[in-house]
Design a protein around this motif. Sequence first.
Motif, PDB file in Angstrom:
ATOM      1  N   ARG A 118      21.424   1.991  11.670  1.00 52.42           N
ATOM      2  CA  ARG A 118      21.540   3.372  11.332  1.00 52.42           C
ATOM      3  C   ARG A 118      20.891   3.773   9.828  1.00 52.42           C
ATOM      4  NH1 ARG A 118      26.870   7.262  11.703  1.00 52.42           N
ATOM      5  NH2 ARG A 118      25.564   9.562  11.466  1.00 52.42           N
ATOM      6  N   VAL A 119      21.166   2.972   9.021  1.00 54.77           N
ATOM      7  CA  VAL A 119      20.885   2.854   7.615  1.00 54.77           C
ATOM      8  C   VAL A 119      19.265   2.863   7.453  1.00 54.77           C
ATOM      9  CG1 VAL A 119      20.823   1.733   5.403  1.00 54.77           C
ATOM     10  CG2 VAL A 119      22.798   2.676   6.323  1.00 54.77           C
ATOM     11  N   MET A 120      18.735   1.619   8.202  1.00 56.05           N
ATOM     12  CA  MET A 120      17.466   1.358   8.384  1.00 56.05           C
ATOM     13  C   MET A 120      16.634   2.451   8.878  1.00 56.05           C
ATOM     14  SD  MET A 120      17.019  -1.171   6.602  1.00 56.05           S
ATOM     15  CE  MET A 120      15.042  -0.892   6.913  1.00 56.05           C
ATOM     16  N   ARG A 121      17.256   2.962   9.981  1.00 56.94           N
ATOM     17  CA  ARG A 121      16.454   4.061  10.515  1.00 56.94           C
ATOM     18  C   ARG A 121      16.137   5.321   9.591  1.00 56.94           C
ATOM     19  NH1 ARG A 121      18.277   8.543  13.228  1.00 56.94           N
ATOM     20  NH2 ARG A 121      20.411   7.849  13.222  1.00 56.94           N
ATOM     21  N   LEU A 122      17.512   6.008   9.161  1.00 59.03           N
ATOM     22  CA  LEU A 122      17.197   6.856   8.299  1.00 59.03           C
ATOM     23  C   LEU A 122      16.396   6.516   6.976  1.00 59.03           C
ATOM     24  CD1 LEU A 122      21.092   7.925   8.664  1.00 59.03           C
ATOM     25  CD2 LEU A 122      19.142   9.419   9.343  1.00 59.03           C
ATOM     26  N   LEU A 123      16.545   5.504   6.410  1.00 55.17           N
ATOM     27  CA  LEU A 123      15.830   5.117   5.059  1.00 55.17           C
ATOM     28  C   LEU A 123      14.430   5.245   5.615  1.00 55.17           C
ATOM     29  CD1 LEU A 123      14.962   3.880   2.460  1.00 55.17           C
ATOM     30  CD2 LEU A 123      15.819   1.521   3.337  1.00 55.17           C
ATOM     31  N   THR A 124      14.029   4.520   6.751  1.00 51.41           N
ATOM     32  CA  THR A 124      12.471   4.351   6.879  1.00 51.41           C
ATOM     33  C   THR A 124      11.880   5.792   7.539  1.00 51.41           C
ATOM     34  OG1 THR A 124      12.905   3.374   9.058  1.00 51.41           O
ATOM     35  CG2 THR A 124      12.251   1.816   7.528  1.00 51.41           C
ATOM     36  N   GLU A 125      12.679   6.605   8.234  1.00 49.91           N
ATOM     37  CA  GLU A 125      12.348   7.880   8.583  1.00 49.91           C
ATOM     38  C   GLU A 125      11.881   8.814   7.254  1.00 49.91           C
ATOM     39  OE1 GLU A 125      14.594   8.276  12.834  1.00 49.91           O
ATOM     40  OE2 GLU A 125      14.757   9.466  11.310  1.00 49.91           O
ATOM     41  N   ALA A 126      12.918   8.614   6.290  1.00 49.78           N
ATOM     42  CA  ALA A 126      12.840   9.652   5.104  1.00 49.78           C
ATOM     43  C   ALA A 126      11.850   9.114   4.313  1.00 49.78           C
ATOM     44  CB  ALA A 126      14.339   9.445   4.545  1.00 49.78           C
ATOM     45  N   ALA A 127      11.656   7.678   4.245  1.00 53.89           N
ATOM     46  CA  ALA A 127      10.494   7.384   3.138  1.00 53.89           C
ATOM     47  C   ALA A 127       8.986   7.697   3.985  1.00 53.89           C
ATOM     48  CB  ALA A 127      10.621   5.710   3.048  1.00 53.89           C
ATOM     49  N   HIS A 128       9.068   7.479   5.267  1.00 55.11           N
ATOM     50  CA  HIS A 128       7.664   7.770   5.827  1.00 55.11           C
ATOM     51  C   HIS A 128       7.373   9.461   5.631  1.00 55.11           C
ATOM     52  CE1 HIS A 128       7.436   4.082   8.397  1.00 55.11           C
ATOM     53  NE2 HIS A 128       6.417   4.225   7.706  1.00 55.11           N
ATOM     54  N   ASP A 129       8.425  10.282   5.907  1.00 57.76           N
ATOM     55  CA  ASP A 129       8.307  11.814   5.513  1.00 57.76           C
ATOM     56  C   ASP A 129       7.879  11.955   4.149  1.00 57.76           C
ATOM     57  OD1 ASP A 129       9.228  11.999   8.126  1.00 57.76           O
ATOM     58  OD2 ASP A 129      10.998  12.876   7.536  1.00 57.76           O
ATOM     59  N   ARG A 142       0.863  -1.148   0.075  1.00 58.06           N
ATOM     60  CA  ARG A 142      -0.189   0.022  -0.187  1.00 58.06           C
ATOM     61  C   ARG A 142       0.922   1.268   0.046  1.00 58.06           C
ATOM     62  NH1 ARG A 142      -1.497  -3.527   3.534  1.00 58.06           N
ATOM     63  NH2 ARG A 142      -3.416  -4.894   3.134  1.00 58.06           N
ATOM     64  N   ALA A 143       0.337   2.330  -0.545  1.00 56.13           N
ATOM     65  CA  ALA A 143       0.997   3.593  -0.387  1.00 56.13           C
ATOM     66  C   ALA A 143       1.731   3.872   0.690  1.00 56.13           C
ATOM     67  CB  ALA A 143       0.327   4.904  -0.988  1.00 56.13           C
ATOM     68  N   GLY A 144       2.994   4.369   0.748  1.00 52.67           N
ATOM     69  CA  GLY A 144       3.707   4.742   2.194  1.00 52.67           C
ATOM     70  C   GLY A 144       4.208   3.569   3.177  1.00 52.67           C
ATOM     71  N   GLU A 145       3.630   2.417   2.850  1.00 57.71           N
ATOM     72  CA  GLU A 145       3.853   1.551   4.094  1.00 57.71           C
ATOM     73  C   GLU A 145       5.611   0.657   3.462  1.00 57.71           C
ATOM     74  OE1 GLU A 145       1.679  -1.826   4.418  1.00 57.71           O
ATOM     75  OE2 GLU A 145       1.596  -2.427   2.321  1.00 57.71           O
ATOM     76  N   VAL A 146       6.000   0.166   4.647  1.00 57.49           N
ATOM     77  CA  VAL A 146       7.520  -0.414   4.531  1.00 57.49           C
ATOM     78  C   VAL A 146       7.290  -2.031   4.715  1.00 57.49           C
ATOM     79  CG1 VAL A 146       9.667  -0.704   5.461  1.00 57.49           C
ATOM     80  CG2 VAL A 146       8.591   1.629   5.391  1.00 57.49           C
ATOM     81  N   VAL A 147       7.455  -2.887   3.599  1.00 56.55           N
ATOM     82  CA  VAL A 147       7.291  -4.247   3.692  1.00 56.55           C
ATOM     83  C   VAL A 147       8.455  -5.065   3.548  1.00 56.55           C
ATOM     84  CG1 VAL A 147       6.041  -6.060   2.594  1.00 56.55           C
ATOM     85  CG2 VAL A 147       5.010  -3.727   2.686  1.00 56.55           C
ATOM     86  N   ALA A 148       8.689  -5.901   4.452  1.00 58.11           N
ATOM     87  CA  ALA A 148      10.033  -6.596   4.456  1.00 58.11           C
ATOM     88  C   ALA A 148       9.683  -7.914   3.980  1.00 58.11           C
ATOM     89  CB  ALA A 148      10.377  -7.038   6.225  1.00 58.11           C
TER      90      ALA A 148
END
Length: 224
Positions: free
Chosen positions: A177-188, A27-33
């Motif tokens: 650190r990479v995961m935190r920055l990636l997911t924060e930026a994607a959510h924003d 779905r739009a904006g979601e992070v799927v592993a």
Amino acid sequence: EPLLQATDVHKSYGRTAALDGAALTVRAGEVVAVMGPSGSGKSTLLHCLAGIVRADSGQVRYRGRDLTTMSDRERSALRRTDFGFVFQFGQLVPELTCLENVAIPLRLAGTRRRDAEARAGAWLERLEVGDVAGQRPGEVSGGQGQRVAVARALVAGPRVVFADEPTGALDSLNGERVMRLLTEAAHDTGAAVVLVTHEARVAAYSDREIVVRDGKSRDTERVS
Ligand code: ADP
Ligand code: ADP
């Protein structure tokens, strides 16, 4: 309607069935592993979803269009305009500076060098690697290089970022650190992320997990 939806996807390499009826909804904006053991078909599923590889059968629908019936030219145009990519390693152009690497998607979209590099610089700052802008990829650490790659994946405002083992070559501290920055930026920015990983600690950054086994996948709802 979901942003991206794969249904009953099959893909073989010779006699090897890499995917044998895989399904996944983003779905739009979601992070799927996307999780599962080595060789289960995770990367192949990501490649089919991203239009890098064409599925043999089944559907991959992205915003009302089916990637499995698009021409190679249409799929590569779509990848440039709508998708961002982060891989495990080797994705930065060694001859260019980190700043120039991040500017590539904008330059390909026709943005002038000055504007492209200004926006690329802002993304490097946001990923906490503003200080390596003028360095070449071979001169920075693995963690820094992956943060540069994340900046490049996000700089042009994709709707989906595909990340295949983005922390696979990093120690756990740099990986987190990479995961935190990636997911924060994607959510924003509202970008969805499709993340392939075999590490639970990395998948913990997702909103939802999909497990792939023997080329088959199923959604496992998880509250996070
Ligand atoms: P995972 O990402 O879960 O490790 P892959 O999608 O990479 O799994 O691979 C699934 C299966 O397909 C494996 O048996 C692998 O060897 C095979 N495979 C993947 N890509 C290719 C390819 N380009 N050529 C031949 N076999 C491939
Ligand atoms: P970060 O935590 O920001 O990813 P590291 O702690 O890994 O950075 O590295 C700190 C510094 O050491 C960096 O500024 C980088 O210039 C240097 N460095 C680390 N690893 C390498 C490497 N493999 N090659 C060149 N320089 C490196």
